[in-house]
Design a protein around this motif. Sequence first.
Motif, mmCIF file in Angstrom:
data_model
loop_
_atom_site.group_PDB
_atom_site.id
_atom_site.type_symbol
_atom_site.label_atom_id
_atom_site.label_comp_id
_atom_site.label_asym_id
_atom_site.label_seq_id
_atom_site.Cartn_x
_atom_site.Cartn_y
_atom_site.Cartn_z
ATOM 1 N N GLY A 200 34.140 -11.577 11.118
ATOM 2 C CA GLY A 200 32.875 -11.882 10.456
ATOM 3 C C GLY A 200 33.027 -12.986 9.427
ATOM 4 N N ARG A 201 34.098 -12.925 8.634
ATOM 5 C CA ARG A 201 34.335 -13.956 7.625
ATOM 6 C C ARG A 201 34.575 -15.315 8.282
ATOM 7 N NH1 ARG A 201 38.107 -12.586 2.598
ATOM 8 N NH2 ARG A 201 37.055 -14.529 2.001
ATOM 9 N N SER A 202 35.376 -15.321 9.334
ATOM 10 C CA SER A 202 35.706 -16.570 10.017
ATOM 11 C C SER A 202 34.466 -17.213 10.634
ATOM 12 C CB SER A 202 36.752 -16.293 11.102
ATOM 13 O OG SER A 202 37.043 -17.451 11.834
ATOM 14 N N VAL A 203 33.633 -16.403 11.289
ATOM 15 C CA VAL A 203 32.419 -16.924 11.930
ATOM 16 C C VAL A 203 31.450 -17.452 10.871
ATOM 17 C CG1 VAL A 203 30.383 -16.264 13.267
ATOM 18 C CG2 VAL A 203 32.627 -15.473 13.988
ATOM 19 N N ALA A 204 31.318 -16.704 9.760
ATOM 20 C CA ALA A 204 30.412 -17.137 8.695
ATOM 21 C C ALA A 204 30.868 -18.459 8.087
ATOM 22 C CB ALA A 204 30.334 -16.061 7.614
ATOM 23 N N ARG A 205 32.171 -18.616 7.900
ATOM 24 C CA ARG A 205 32.700 -19.857 7.329
ATOM 25 C C ARG A 205 32.407 -21.037 8.251
ATOM 26 N NH1 ARG A 205 38.842 -19.701 5.577
ATOM 27 N NH2 ARG A 205 37.941 -18.101 4.228
ATOM 28 N N ASP A 206 32.611 -20.847 9.544
ATOM 29 C CA ASP A 206 32.327 -21.916 10.505
ATOM 30 C C ASP A 206 30.841 -22.274 10.489
ATOM 31 O OD1 ASP A 206 34.973 -22.008 11.225
ATOM 32 O OD2 ASP A 206 34.728 -20.779 13.023
ATOM 33 N N LEU B 183 25.124 -25.166 8.449
ATOM 34 C CA LEU B 183 24.498 -25.570 7.197
ATOM 35 C C LEU B 183 25.100 -26.862 6.648
ATOM 36 C CD1 LEU B 183 24.201 -22.121 5.370
ATOM 37 C CD2 LEU B 183 22.451 -23.331 6.680
ATOM 38 N N GLU B 184 26.186 -27.318 7.227
ATOM 39 C CA GLU B 184 26.852 -28.569 6.848
ATOM 40 C C GLU B 184 27.218 -28.604 5.364
ATOM 41 O OE1 GLU B 184 25.063 -32.653 7.420
ATOM 42 O OE2 GLU B 184 26.060 -32.394 9.360
ATOM 43 N N ALA B 185 27.691 -27.490 4.834
ATOM 44 C CA ALA B 185 28.105 -27.436 3.435
ATOM 45 C C ALA B 185 29.495 -28.060 3.287
ATOM 46 C CB ALA B 185 28.127 -25.996 2.944
ATOM 47 N N ASP B 186 29.702 -28.764 2.182
ATOM 48 C CA ASP B 186 30.988 -29.386 1.904
ATOM 49 C C ASP B 186 31.903 -28.368 1.218
ATOM 50 O OD1 ASP B 186 33.132 -30.973 1.314
ATOM 51 O OD2 ASP B 186 32.076 -32.249 -0.128
ATOM 52 N N LEU B 187 32.927 -27.907 1.919
ATOM 53 C CA LEU B 187 33.849 -26.914 1.374
ATOM 54 C C LEU B 187 35.198 -27.530 1.023
ATOM 55 C CD1 LEU B 187 33.155 -23.935 3.837
ATOM 56 C CD2 LEU B 187 32.041 -24.447 1.666
ATOM 57 N N SER B 188 35.235 -28.867 0.928
ATOM 58 C CA SER B 188 36.525 -29.539 0.705
ATOM 59 C C SER B 188 37.165 -29.142 -0.620
ATOM 60 C CB SER B 188 36.329 -31.055 0.755
ATOM 61 O OG SER B 188 35.362 -31.469 -0.203
ATOM 62 N N GLY B 189 36.360 -28.841 -1.637
ATOM 63 C CA GLY B 189 36.934 -28.469 -2.922
ATOM 64 C C GLY B 189 36.930 -26.988 -3.195
ATOM 65 N N VAL B 190 36.636 -26.203 -2.168
ATOM 66 C CA VAL B 190 36.527 -24.748 -2.341
ATOM 67 C C VAL B 190 37.810 -24.072 -1.868
ATOM 68 C CG1 VAL B 190 35.238 -22.685 -1.684
ATOM 69 C CG2 VAL B 190 34.033 -24.863 -2.011
ATOM 70 N N PRO B 191 38.448 -23.264 -2.720
ATOM 71 C CA PRO B 191 39.651 -22.540 -2.272
ATOM 72 C C PRO B 191 39.284 -21.467 -1.251
ATOM 73 C CG PRO B 191 39.008 -21.834 -4.484
ATOM 74 C CD PRO B 191 38.129 -22.990 -4.139
ATOM 75 N N LEU B 192 39.814 -21.578 -0.062
ATOM 76 C CA LEU B 192 39.454 -20.675 1.034
ATOM 77 C C LEU B 192 40.546 -19.628 1.237
ATOM 78 C CD1 LEU B 192 38.091 -23.296 3.595
ATOM 79 C CD2 LEU B 192 36.796 -21.928 1.934
ATOM 80 N N GLU B 193 40.134 -18.381 1.370
ATOM 81 C CA GLU B 193 41.078 -17.290 1.605
ATOM 82 C C GLU B 193 41.430 -17.211 3.088
ATOM 83 O OE1 GLU B 193 39.516 -13.667 0.074
ATOM 84 O OE2 GLU B 193 39.083 -14.489 -1.904
ATOM 85 N N ASP B 194 42.548 -16.561 3.368
ATOM 86 C CA ASP B 194 42.991 -16.371 4.753
ATOM 87 C C ASP B 194 42.084 -15.354 5.436
ATOM 88 O OD1 ASP B 194 44.374 -16.273 7.125
ATOM 89 O OD2 ASP B 194 45.916 -14.894 6.369
ATOM 90 N N THR B 195 41.489 -15.736 6.548
ATOM 91 C CA THR B 195 40.631 -14.814 7.303
ATOM 92 C C THR B 195 41.178 -14.606 8.721
ATOM 93 O OG1 THR B 195 39.214 -16.640 8.037
ATOM 94 C CG2 THR B 195 38.571 -15.504 6.011
ATOM 95 N N ALA B 196 42.484 -14.787 8.878
ATOM 96 C CA ALA B 196 43.088 -14.638 10.206
ATOM 97 C C ALA B 196 42.945 -13.201 10.700
ATOM 98 C CB ALA B 196 44.560 -15.029 10.156
ATOM 99 N N TYR B 197 42.747 -13.075 11.994
ATOM 100 C CA TYR B 197 42.645 -11.751 12.610
ATOM 101 C C TYR B 197 43.601 -11.698 13.807
ATOM 102 C CZ TYR B 197 39.407 -14.466 15.515
ATOM 103 O OH TYR B 197 38.837 -15.421 16.313
ATOM 104 N N ASP B 198 43.925 -10.484 14.200
ATOM 105 C CA ASP B 198 44.914 -10.273 15.263
ATOM 106 C C ASP B 198 44.245 -10.350 16.635
ATOM 107 O OD1 ASP B 198 46.931 -9.521 16.935
ATOM 108 O OD2 ASP B 198 47.155 -7.486 16.138
ATOM 109 N N PRO B 199 44.488 -11.396 17.419
ATOM 110 C CA PRO B 199 43.884 -11.480 18.757
ATOM 111 C C PRO B 199 44.269 -10.310 19.651
ATOM 112 C CG PRO B 199 44.876 -13.577 18.114
ATOM 113 C CD PRO B 199 45.334 -12.568 17.121
ATOM 114 N N GLY B 200 45.374 -9.634 19.298
ATOM 115 C CA GLY B 200 45.789 -8.486 20.093
ATOM 116 C C GLY B 200 44.817 -7.320 20.019
#
Length: 572
Positions: free
Chosen positions: A453-459, A470-487
């Motif tokens: 959910g976090r990953s999709v929302a960020r995209d 929404l074409e928001a500029d996130l270049s200066g925003v510290p982004l947290e790890d939203t990795a998920y296990d494909p398994g």
Amino acid sequence: MDNHKTKLALSVSGAISLGSYQAGVIYEIFDLMRKSGSNAGFTIDVITGASAGSVNSAILGLAMMYDPQLIEFTKRIWLDGLDISVLLEKVDDPWESLLSNKVILKLKSDILEAIRGSTAVPAAYFPDKVRIGLTLANLSGIPYPVRFSNIQESFKLTTFADWYTVDLKKGDRSDKALEEIGHMLDIAIASAAFPFAFPARRLRRRCQEYENTALEPTPSGEFEFVYVDGGVFNNEPINRATELAAPLDAEGTSRVYILVDPSPPEAAVPFSGLNMLAVGGRLVPAVLTEAHFRDWYQAVKVNQRIEWKQNLVKGLLLQSILQSRTKTTPLGFAAPDAAFNQSLNEIVEEIAQFKAGKAKKDKSAYLETNLGRIYKTLNTNIFFAAGEDQGASQEHLAKFIFVLENIAGLREKKILDLRLITPPGKGMLAGDFLISFGGFFSADFRKHDFNIGRSVARDFVRGPKGEGGLEADLSGVPLEDTAYDPGLNFVTIKDAPREHRIALRDNVLKKADGLIDGLFLKQRAGFWAGILRRVAGGAALIFAAFVSWRWLARKAAQTFLAGYLNKALEIE
């Protein structure tokens, strides 16, 4: 609030355990707004929810209006709280529900305690208020008066689809505001009460919320209703979002409607069964799918009707302009003849009288407001050049559009910019099995879905506008790890911990046993007593028959149900 920002109206659907995915979407959008601060190019001022979406909607609204740390309750309830080990806690009455709602009831008290104890100042870049709407299934029913032209008597038509709306004001910690927050959380819990799985909720509602119904006001000023899952009748409350957003949007407001849905409905598989079992099996998903279908389809249909209206008016204007070029009259919308003009004015007056009376407004003021709105559209859109004096011609066209809007039910409606935030592929969510109850079996499943959910929302937030982002500029925003296990994609019931599947099976069997006991001992006590009184001489025989039938019923139910559950839960 910066009026140049894009306003978002979120509609968060029902999802059962997939509420963890929705929570991830909401958490990420909120987190990006918080970290972007005044540089965020969007804001949220309308949130609607159904079922699990109601719980997530309430938390998001409170985090925006009171304390950003409240957003952490999305993690607390979905990642840690709603686990099968907790949901299988003892329910006092076996007739009440299969699962316990104690963990979500505690959520309410903990949120209220956090708000009362917080000294946080809401961020200036959030709006001054957030409008929230939650759907409910009202089992008590809401009657509406219905009249027929040939019968004097008034009939009552009952609906069971209900809703609740509230405006949360930034930082308002008055006793009245805290009481309303508690009530909103009660409504959210009731909206998430999936039938049979969780207990139905008995709640009070204010009589003034039902002024246009056939309900008679009570001396206490409150009604008492019994509620279950709001997703039963309105699972994707886009209509509520448009109603709440309309008064907030001035001309030219940039508004985007977003549906957060982990599993949007698909075309039904072909059906040809005729026996009762087949029909019953088809009817349940048919009812639930209808709740998905209605709002989304209605919104798309309104968009289409607005486009048709605009194209019709364009065509009429073009035709009139072409005709006027052959005359000595000024170029523009040719005025109609006197007969048509009189008929048009009569219809306009009749509609204005009816609509103004219904809204308890002055007819002349109502008509002036609506024609003024249409004039503004004519002068700023494609119909007339800005400032061009069209005199009576423009007035006739405005009145024609006014009538057209009301006949088609399009008054003050605009084309909605509808977006969908859903997983990128079917089967990616770990909790999407056992009719979306799968996530309750494992915290790993829920964390996986939360991060998707976090990953999709960020995209979505940083995605190009041309592709629906929404074409928001996130270049200066510290982004947290939203990795998920494909398994954990494409998991099934067999991947759930076996001990949890066994625990669920045993709980259901125990509940079934209690229900049978209740059927014989509680619900049928009078029946058996009557037989014993009539056949006193055969009391021992009757008692033996009673015990035998009870034992046989329990044994048959246990055998049949155990076999069915073992198969459904893949317990070997």
